[in-house]
Design a protein around this motif. Structure first.
Motif, PDB file in Angstrom:
ATOM      1  N   ASP A  20      15.533   5.711 -19.367  1.00  0.00           N
ATOM      2  CA  ASP A  20      14.555   6.283 -18.897  1.00  0.00           C
ATOM      3  C   ASP A  20      14.491   6.929 -17.485  1.00  0.00           C
ATOM      4  O   ASP A  20      15.238   6.708 -16.741  1.00  0.00           O
ATOM      5  CB  ASP A  20      13.610   5.090 -18.704  1.00  0.00           C
ATOM      6  CG  ASP A  20      13.311   4.453 -20.154  1.00  0.00           C
ATOM      7  OD1 ASP A  20      13.528   4.965 -21.059  1.00  0.00           O
ATOM      8  OD2 ASP A  20      12.376   3.300 -20.105  1.00  0.00           O
ATOM      9  N   ASP A  35      11.943   9.196 -21.776  1.00  0.00           N
ATOM     10  CA  ASP A  35      12.885   8.260 -22.253  1.00  0.00           C
ATOM     11  C   ASP A  35      13.682   8.947 -22.999  1.00  0.00           C
ATOM     12  O   ASP A  35      13.755   9.398 -24.113  1.00  0.00           O
ATOM     13  CB  ASP A  35      11.820   7.431 -23.423  1.00  0.00           C
ATOM     14  CG  ASP A  35      12.788   6.269 -24.200  1.00  0.00           C
ATOM     15  OD1 ASP A  35      13.841   6.207 -23.908  1.00  0.00           O
ATOM     16  OD2 ASP A  35      12.059   5.553 -24.892  1.00  0.00           O
ATOM     17  N   ASP A 191       8.578   3.242 -24.613  1.00  0.00           N
ATOM     18  CA  ASP A 191       8.467   2.323 -25.895  1.00  0.00           C
ATOM     19  C   ASP A 191       9.113   0.896 -25.651  1.00  0.00           C
ATOM     20  O   ASP A 191       9.044   0.111 -26.250  1.00  0.00           O
ATOM     21  CB  ASP A 191       8.869   2.821 -27.023  1.00  0.00           C
ATOM     22  CG  ASP A 191      10.395   3.145 -27.284  1.00  0.00           C
ATOM     23  OD1 ASP A 191      10.992   3.018 -26.142  1.00  0.00           O
ATOM     24  OD2 ASP A 191      11.050   3.032 -28.200  1.00  0.00           O
ATOM     25  N   GLY A 192       9.972   0.921 -24.626  1.00  0.00           N
ATOM     26  CA  GLY A 192      10.711  -0.446 -24.074  1.00  0.00           C
ATOM     27  C   GLY A 192       9.459  -1.429 -23.903  1.00  0.00           C
ATOM     28  O   GLY A 192       9.552  -2.795 -23.600  1.00  0.00           O
ATOM     29  N   ASP A 230      15.215  -2.754 -24.719  1.00  0.00           N
ATOM     30  CA  ASP A 230      15.095  -1.569 -24.723  1.00  0.00           C
ATOM     31  C   ASP A 230      14.842  -1.304 -23.056  1.00  0.00           C
ATOM     32  O   ASP A 230      14.462  -2.161 -22.440  1.00  0.00           O
ATOM     33  CB  ASP A 230      14.121  -0.553 -25.594  1.00  0.00           C
ATOM     34  CG  ASP A 230      14.355   0.762 -25.556  1.00  0.00           C
ATOM     35  OD1 ASP A 230      15.280   1.331 -24.747  1.00  0.00           O
ATOM     36  OD2 ASP A 230      13.597   1.500 -26.051  1.00  0.00           O
TER      37      ASP A 230
HETATM   38 CA    CA Z   1      13.333   3.919 -25.262  1.00  0.00          CA
END
Ligand code: CA
Length: 244
Positions: A20, A35, A191-192, A230
């Motif tokens: 990221d 990301d 999205d982590g 993530d």
């Molecule tokens: Ca990710």
């Protein structure tokens, strides 16, 4: 408009690298989250190019970095990633999301977005997602085949339908102009965060912490507590009342 801000990026508990990237340019009221994805370190290269090009391309935008300027920067970043990948076989196939926020001098903010990082706005204690995920599961949600919660935990949740560096067709840049007012808190995140933490939990964390630095820490901690599978990146921007 005056702002306050905080950002964090964290490797999480499983990945060996953090692919990221976060851009924080408070003097220009410009923030972005990217990301990256790709083999070895390529995702890291892609997300770094994305935020660097966003930074450079918006330097000369006047008087505000508006949605068109953000979208132009995203397209330039896409081209730069494709060029870098073409020049180095080790970088072939790298890509990245990019979600950028500019707080304008008026009561408007500008957002441009590709991929599945997100922009949210917290207003009066209520969190609202502003961007639409460019993912296969979001298409299924829109078609009525999956619920939002099923999409969040779906095995294909990370399958993007559009990303910088990946799409050889036209890049589908989402441009938004949400209104903003003093007290609003904008959240950009990878999205982590959202893969592990529900919107309800994010809303609770943001309303429980009045300071943006403790709030950013708490968001990262919640994602790590959920497994930290993530990389986790958050950028928080609060619109402050202009001084009289
Ligand atoms: Ca990710």
């Amino acid at each position: 408009m005056p702002i306050s801000y905080a950002s964090r990026t964290d490797r999480g508990r499983v990945r060996e690298q953090n692919e990221d990237a976060v851009l924080q340019r408070p003097r220009r009221s410009l923030f972005a989250v990217a990301d990256g994805m790709g083999g070895h370190a390529a995702g890291d290269v892609a997300s770094r190019i994305a935020v660097d090009v966003m930074d450079e391309r918006t330097l000369t935008a006047t008087p505000d970095v508006d949605g068109a300027a953000l979208a132009d920067a995203i397209r330039a970043a896409h081209e730069a990633i494709l060029r870098a990948a073409a020049a180095d076989p080790a970088l072939e196939g790298m890509g990245t999301t990019l979600t950028a926020l500019s707080v304008a001098g008026s009561e408007r903010c500008h957002i441009a977005h590709v991929g599945d990082s997100r922009a949210y706005r917290l207003r009066d204690g209520e969190l609202r997602q502003l961007t639409r995920d460019q993912t296969w599961v979001q298409d299924q949600v829109d078609a009525g085949n999956l619920t939002a919660e099923q999409a969040r935990t779906h095995p294909y949740s990370a399958m993007l339908t559009c990303a910088l560096g990946i799409d050889t067709t036209d890049l589908d840049v989402q441009v938004l102009e949400p209104d903003c007012q003093p007290g609003d808190v904008f959240l950009l995140c990878s999205d982590g965060l959202t893969g592990g933490v529900t919107d309800a939990e994010i809303q609770r964390i943001l309303t429980d912490h009045t300071g943006l630095n403790p709030a950013a820490d708490a968001l990262v901690e919640a994602a790590n507590d959920a497994g930290g599978v993530d990389n986790i990146t958050v950028a928080l921007v609060r619109i402050e009342a202009a001084e009289a």
